[in-house]
Design an enzyme around this catalytic site. Structure first.
Site, mmCIF file in Angstrom:
data_model
loop_
_atom_site.group_PDB
_atom_site.id
_atom_site.type_symbol
_atom_site.label_atom_id
_atom_site.label_comp_id
_atom_site.label_asym_id
_atom_site.label_seq_id
_atom_site.Cartn_x
_atom_site.Cartn_y
_atom_site.Cartn_z
ATOM 1 N N GLY A 15 0.854 -1.057 0.040
ATOM 2 C CA GLY A 15 0.037 0.049 0.030
ATOM 3 C C GLY A 15 0.845 1.223 0.084
ATOM 4 C CG HIS A 176 -0.426 -14.812 -8.258
ATOM 5 N ND1 HIS A 176 0.988 -14.469 -9.129
ATOM 6 C CD2 HIS A 176 -0.364 -13.863 -6.927
ATOM 7 C CE1 HIS A 176 1.504 -13.796 -8.251
ATOM 8 N NE2 HIS A 176 0.995 -13.492 -6.945
#
Ligand code: APR
Length: 320
Positions: A15, A176
């Protein structure tokens, strides 16, 4: 015209890096949101204080309440927990599923028109659950994995061949996870497919196989080195490329975890495929032909993702 608003749900390692990159690229104003008090505010202030040096115009703020993401154009989700050594991405499922529920509800209430990019692992199952919890249109919710996996593949190939990463393209399909499918036939150096480069003596099949495996294990390699968390620079750069494609209507052809209901013969699943990203979100899923071996690998990867989605349904009955 007002600047676009980018909400980052999760102000941890990825983030914070996302906020910095979005600011440096002047993609818009950034709101960092996190449940940890002080973390989003501290990172936001630190980045804002770098603006006079790096000369970007962007408002960077931090918050602990979902009201702050109101009207966001893009939401990038990294909320949740990251892997520690010895853990697979799938080990995070139970904890991060609960996080996706609160994040999905927060986005639905405050930023229902956003383009949502999920990064939280296990990626394919988490983006599926996030879409379900948020109720947003499927073309507006996607997952970041393919750009990162192919960036890792491209890096390893560029080093092996001693050429610029700029001239290496690579293609990774599927979930993934350990079953991801790096496709050598569709990966090139300046347009020359990898199997041709083996014939030309640029590398050997053994070395290429090792690079493919290293790509699959790329996330675990970083976790093993860092010991306290997982990769964040390359994941953040990859999600920013997708956000930029949306905000600037670039029609980039990027691999990402997209909702499939028809293409590749699949029903209501998220898995990594090539897509076109523009102002409409995931504007198109590109369906490529796979040979027998590639199809077998892709099917195996799809089965692994289906298993994780079923596990989500088992944990949260509202998803069933
Ligand atoms: N709402 C908002 N933020 C949350 C919530 C929640 N319910 N739960 C946890 N968080 C926050 C944490 O407080 C932390 O700041 O999410 C942040 C996660 O940051 P890191 O632990 O630094 O993890 P990071 O490396 O950024 O990875 C985040 O991305 O690649 C995946 O596997 C990785 O799932 C992980 C995610």
């Amino acid at each position: 015209m007002a600047r676009p608003k980018i909400a980052l749900i999760g102000a941890g390692q990825i983030g914070g890096t996302l906020a910095h990159l979005a600011a440096l690229k002047e993609l818009g104003d950034v709101v960092l949101f996190d449940i940890a008090e002080g973390t989003p505010q501290g990172k936001a202030l630190d980045i804002a204080e770098s603006a006079p040096v790096d000369k970007f115009d962007a408002e960077i703020t931090g918050a602990n309440s979902y009201e702050a993401i109101a009207g966001a154009d893009v939401c990038i989700v990294t909320a949740g927990v990251a892997r520690k050594p010895g853990m697979s991405r799938d080990d995070l499922l139970g904890i991060n599923l609960k996080v996706m529920k609160s994040v999905g509800e927060g986005i639905a209430q405050h930023a229902p028109n956003a383009f949502v990019i999920c990064i939280t692992n296990p990626l394919d199952a988490m983006v599926w659950a996030l879409r379900e919890f948020s109720g947003l249109p499927t073309e507006k919710v996607c997952g970041m994995a393919g750009v990162l996996d192919s960036a890792r593949f491209r890096h390893f190939l560029a080093v092996e061949f001693g050429v610029s990463v700029k001239d290496v393209t690579a293609f990774v399909l599927g979930g993934h996870g350990d079953t991801m499918v790096p496709l050598t036939r569709y990966s090139t150096v300046a347009g020359i497919p990898l199997p041709d480069l083996v014939k030309m003596g640029w590398t050997t099949q053994e070395k290429l196989d090792a690079i493919v495996q290293r790509t699959r294990d790329g996330g675990a390699e970083i976790v093993g080195l860092l010991k306290t968390g997982s990769a964040f620079y390359a994941p953040a750069a990859s999600a920013i490329e997708m956000a930029e494609a949306y905000l600037k209507d670039q029609k980039r052809v990027l691999p990402c975890a997209a909702h499939l209901d028809g293409p590749y013969g699949l029903k209501d699943i998220y898995v990594g495929v090539p897509t076109v990203i523009g102002a409409g979100g995931i504007e198109k899923v590109v369906e490529i032909s796979l040979d027998k071996a590639e199809k077998a690998m892709f099917d195996k990867s799809v089965e692994a993702v289906k298993g994780l989605i079923e596990a989500c349904k088992g944990i949260d009955s509202t998803l069933a």
